[in-house]
Design an enzyme around this catalytic site. Structure first.
Site, PDB file in Angstrom:
ATOM      1  N   CYS A 115       0.974  -1.704  -0.514  1.00  0.00           N
ATOM      2  CA  CYS A 115       0.109  -0.045  -0.205  1.00  0.00           C
ATOM      3  C   CYS A 115       1.287   0.799  -0.062  1.00  0.00           C
ATOM      4  O   CYS A 115       0.587   2.300  -0.508  1.00  0.00           O
ATOM      5  CB  CYS A 115      -0.793  -0.251   1.125  1.00  0.00           C
ATOM      6  N   HIS A 247      -3.244   7.102   3.123  1.00  0.00           N
ATOM      7  CA  HIS A 247      -4.224   5.963   3.070  1.00  0.00           C
ATOM      8  C   HIS A 247      -5.247   4.682   2.498  1.00  0.00           C
ATOM      9  O   HIS A 247      -5.274   5.479   4.025  1.00  0.00           O
ATOM     10  CB  HIS A 247      -2.872   4.644   2.880  1.00  0.00           C
ATOM     11  N   ASN A 277     -10.316  -0.388  -0.792  1.00  0.00           N
ATOM     12  CA  ASN A 277      -9.237  -0.969  -0.479  1.00  0.00           C
ATOM     13  C   ASN A 277      -8.475  -0.609  -1.280  1.00  0.00           C
ATOM     14  O   ASN A 277      -8.622  -1.867  -1.867  1.00  0.00           O
ATOM     15  CB  ASN A 277      -8.192  -1.204   0.436  1.00  0.00           C
TER      16      ASN A 277
HETATM   17  N1  ACO Z   1     -19.395  -9.092   8.028  1.00  0.00           N
HETATM   18  C1  ACO Z   1     -19.997  -9.105   9.442  1.00  0.00           C
HETATM   19  N2  ACO Z   1     -19.235  -9.778  10.589  1.00  0.00           N
HETATM   20  C2  ACO Z   1     -17.602  -9.461  10.065  1.00  0.00           C
HETATM   21  C3  ACO Z   1     -16.922  -9.666   8.767  1.00  0.00           C
HETATM   22  C4  ACO Z   1     -18.215  -9.108   7.954  1.00  0.00           C
HETATM   23  N3  ACO Z   1     -17.332  -8.538   6.928  1.00  0.00           N
HETATM   24  N4  ACO Z   1     -15.834  -9.771   9.554  1.00  0.00           N
HETATM   25  C5  ACO Z   1     -15.328  -9.766  10.266  1.00  0.00           C
HETATM   26  N5  ACO Z   1     -17.046 -10.037  11.075  1.00  0.00           N
HETATM   27  C6  ACO Z   1     -16.899 -10.342  12.429  1.00  0.00           C
HETATM   28  C7  ACO Z   1     -15.862 -11.300  13.077  1.00  0.00           C
HETATM   29  O1  ACO Z   1     -15.928 -12.907  12.967  1.00  0.00           O
HETATM   30  C8  ACO Z   1     -15.898 -11.280  14.734  1.00  0.00           C
HETATM   31  O2  ACO Z   1     -16.594 -12.160  14.984  1.00  0.00           O
HETATM   32  P1  ACO Z   1     -16.809 -12.925  16.387  1.00  0.00           P
HETATM   33  O3  ACO Z   1     -16.834 -11.473  16.940  1.00  0.00           O
HETATM   34  O4  ACO Z   1     -18.018 -13.646  16.448  1.00  0.00           O
HETATM   35  O5  ACO Z   1     -15.376 -13.006  16.497  1.00  0.00           O
HETATM   36  C9  ACO Z   1     -16.175 -10.058  14.155  1.00  0.00           C
HETATM   37  O6  ACO Z   1     -17.028  -9.211  13.371  1.00  0.00           O
HETATM   38  C10 ACO Z   1     -15.544  -8.730  14.556  1.00  0.00           C
HETATM   39  O7  ACO Z   1     -14.083  -9.016  14.269  1.00  0.00           O
HETATM   40  P2  ACO Z   1     -13.172  -7.856  14.368  1.00  0.00           P
HETATM   41  O8  ACO Z   1     -11.833  -8.891  13.405  1.00  0.00           O
HETATM   42  O9  ACO Z   1     -12.870  -7.676  15.568  1.00  0.00           O
HETATM   43  O10 ACO Z   1     -13.580  -6.897  14.151  1.00  0.00           O
HETATM   44  P3  ACO Z   1     -12.524  -5.301  13.968  1.00  0.00           P
HETATM   45  O11 ACO Z   1     -13.347  -4.806  14.199  1.00  0.00           O
HETATM   46  O12 ACO Z   1     -11.519  -5.801  14.064  1.00  0.00           O
HETATM   47  O13 ACO Z   1     -12.642  -5.024  11.951  1.00  0.00           O
HETATM   48  C11 ACO Z   1     -11.024  -4.299  10.103  1.00  0.00           C
HETATM   49  C12 ACO Z   1     -11.958  -5.971  11.484  1.00  0.00           C
HETATM   50  C13 ACO Z   1     -12.024  -4.255   9.941  1.00  0.00           C
HETATM   51  C14 ACO Z   1     -10.899  -5.916   9.094  1.00  0.00           C
HETATM   52  C15 ACO Z   1     -10.482  -3.806  11.073  1.00  0.00           C
HETATM   53  O14 ACO Z   1      -9.431  -4.707  11.750  1.00  0.00           O
HETATM   54  C16 ACO Z   1      -9.295  -3.334  10.182  1.00  0.00           C
HETATM   55  O15 ACO Z   1      -9.595  -2.117   9.602  1.00  0.00           O
HETATM   56  N6  ACO Z   1      -8.337  -3.410  10.168  1.00  0.00           N
HETATM   57  C17 ACO Z   1      -7.145  -3.059   9.544  1.00  0.00           C
HETATM   58  C18 ACO Z   1      -6.855  -3.429   8.360  1.00  0.00           C
HETATM   59  C19 ACO Z   1      -6.964  -3.081   6.986  1.00  0.00           C
HETATM   60  O16 ACO Z   1      -7.647  -2.048   6.875  1.00  0.00           O
HETATM   61  N7  ACO Z   1      -6.179  -3.859   6.087  1.00  0.00           N
HETATM   62  C20 ACO Z   1      -5.865  -3.143   5.072  1.00  0.00           C
HETATM   63  C21 ACO Z   1      -4.743  -3.128   4.528  1.00  0.00           C
HETATM   64  S1  ACO Z   1      -3.769  -2.771   5.571  1.00  0.00           S
HETATM   65  C22 ACO Z   1      -3.245  -1.355   4.385  1.00  0.00           C
HETATM   66  O17 ACO Z   1      -3.603  -1.045   3.607  1.00  0.00           O
HETATM   67  C23 ACO Z   1      -2.363  -0.785   5.906  1.00  0.00           C
END
Ligand code: ACO
Length: 320
Positions: A115, A247, A277
């Site tokens: 990224c 980003h 993204n």
């Molecule tokens: N729809 C519904 N539920 C979902 C989904 C979905 N698409 N994805 C995950 N869940 C569920 C999980 O299974 C979990 O359920 P559980 O509590 O029963 O186990 C619950 O939602 C919470 O999941 P988390 O992973 O804790 O959710 P979080 O609030 O952390 O959000 C996310 C996840 C959006 C990926 C977040 O961690 C994030 O934004 N991370 C940054 C990563 C990123 O943006 N990367 C991009 C590439 S890196 C870069 O570009 C820098």
């Protein structure tokens, strides 16, 4: 001899036609528009056609940027393609783009910094322009992430999309354009965001694997840090920043990063809602969107900050 600077004289972008909305995804995996939008800020993303490759997306974004810069293909002497989804392992996607656009006077190559690829690309182009050997450079960030997305994994498939963004840089003796930059890498984090395959390890390309929470924490810590560093390095303060283009990985990462930066909301470009993204393409795409909608004007001081797999991160501070 007077110092050479690199100024951006045109931007361009391209998004594939096919739109995949959160509603569409909720029919394929167990998710909802509400979950995706509140957790990420994304409403829809684009997906390239079967016969449409990263080189095609790049070529379209570059053509748009060259037109906006009023520069002919013959004038381009350097092309850098930043991508993690090359058409082929080799030759470089940049060579395929060179053929497609007829960039006969350019030296071309790819860089891979996930990224942060576009930001890395700008710093390399700037250094090559400063060497005095190159005058008109194009840096493009382009991805077909849909090809390395596991469409059955709801934790990743909702986040990514396809597209490209490009910028044309020209050498100038005026003190403008890129004023400062910093790029960094830390290979200790190779395992928290990666492809599950590669030609040497698995003979496949694999899919995107991500430990979301870890990535989130790192991005929120490193992005403000490096942003402050480059603005200070150029001799300015955060109050001098007219436009901040981070980003576009997740709107919550952007908002959390902003809490550590003295930049008001109205100066921040957020375009993730309509494209998700797209890794290296996000910043140049957002740059082009901000130019078109008037959020970014000639003469503005712009801060670009990225963070991606590797881990890689970087910031460029420039006068537009
Ligand atoms: N729809 C519904 N539920 C979902 C989904 C979905 N698409 N994805 C995950 N869940 C569920 C999980 O299974 C979990 O359920 P559980 O509590 O029963 O186990 C619950 O939602 C919470 O999941 P988390 O992973 O804790 O959710 P979080 O609030 O952390 O959000 C996310 C996840 C959006 C990926 C977040 O961690 C994030 O934004 N991370 C940054 C990563 C990123 O943006 N990367 C991009 C590439 S890196 C870069 O570009 C820098």
């Amino acid at each position: 001899m007077s110092e050479i600077y690199s100024e951006i004289i045109g931007t361009g972008s391209y998004l594939p036609e096919k739109i995949v909305t959160n509603e569409d995804l909720s029919k394929v995996v167990d998710t909802s528009d509400e979950w995706i939008f509140t957790r990420t800020g994304i409403k829809e993303r684009r997906v390239a056609d079967d016969g449409e490759y990263t080189s095609d997306l790049s070529a379209r974004a570059i053509s748009d940027a060259l037109k906006n810069a009023n520069v002919s293909v013959d004038d381009v002497d350097l092309l850098i393609v930043a991508t993690i989804t090359p058409d082929l392992v080799f030759p470089a996607t940049a060579c395929i783009v060179q053929k497609k656009l007829g960039l006969k006077n350019a030296v071309v190559f790819d860089i891979q910094a996930a990224c942060s690829g576009f930001v890395y690309g700008l710093t390399v182009a700037d250094a090559m322009i400063k060497s005095g050997q190159y005058k008109t450079a194009v840096v493009v960030g382009a991805e077909t992430l849909s090809r390395i997305t596991d469409w059955t994994d709801r934790t990743t498939c909702v986040l990514f999309g396809d597209g490209a963004g490009a910028a044309v840089l020209r050498a100038t003796s005026k003190k403008t354009g890129i004023l400062s930059y910093s790029i960094k890498s830390d290979g200790n984090y190779v395992d928290i965001l990666k492809a599950t395959g590669g030609p040497s390890m698995t003979k496949t390309s694999g899919n995107i694997y991500m430990e979301g929470k870890e990535v989130f924490k790192l991005a929120v810590a490193r992005m403000p840090e490096i942003s402050k560093e480059v603005v200070a390095k150029a001799g300015y303060t955060m109050a001098d920043v007219d436009c901040f283009i981070p980003h576009q990985a997740n709107v919550r990462i952007i908002d959390a990063a902003l809490k550590n930066l003295d930049i008001p909301e109205e100066k921040v470009v957020k375009s993730i809602q309509s494209h998700g993204n797209i890794s290296s393409a996000c910043i140049p795409l957002a740059l082009n969107i901000a130019t078109k909608n008037g959020q970014l004007k000639k003469g503005d001081k712009v801060l670009l900050t990225a963070m991606g797999a590797g881990f890689t991160w970087g910031s460029v501070f420039l006068e537009f």
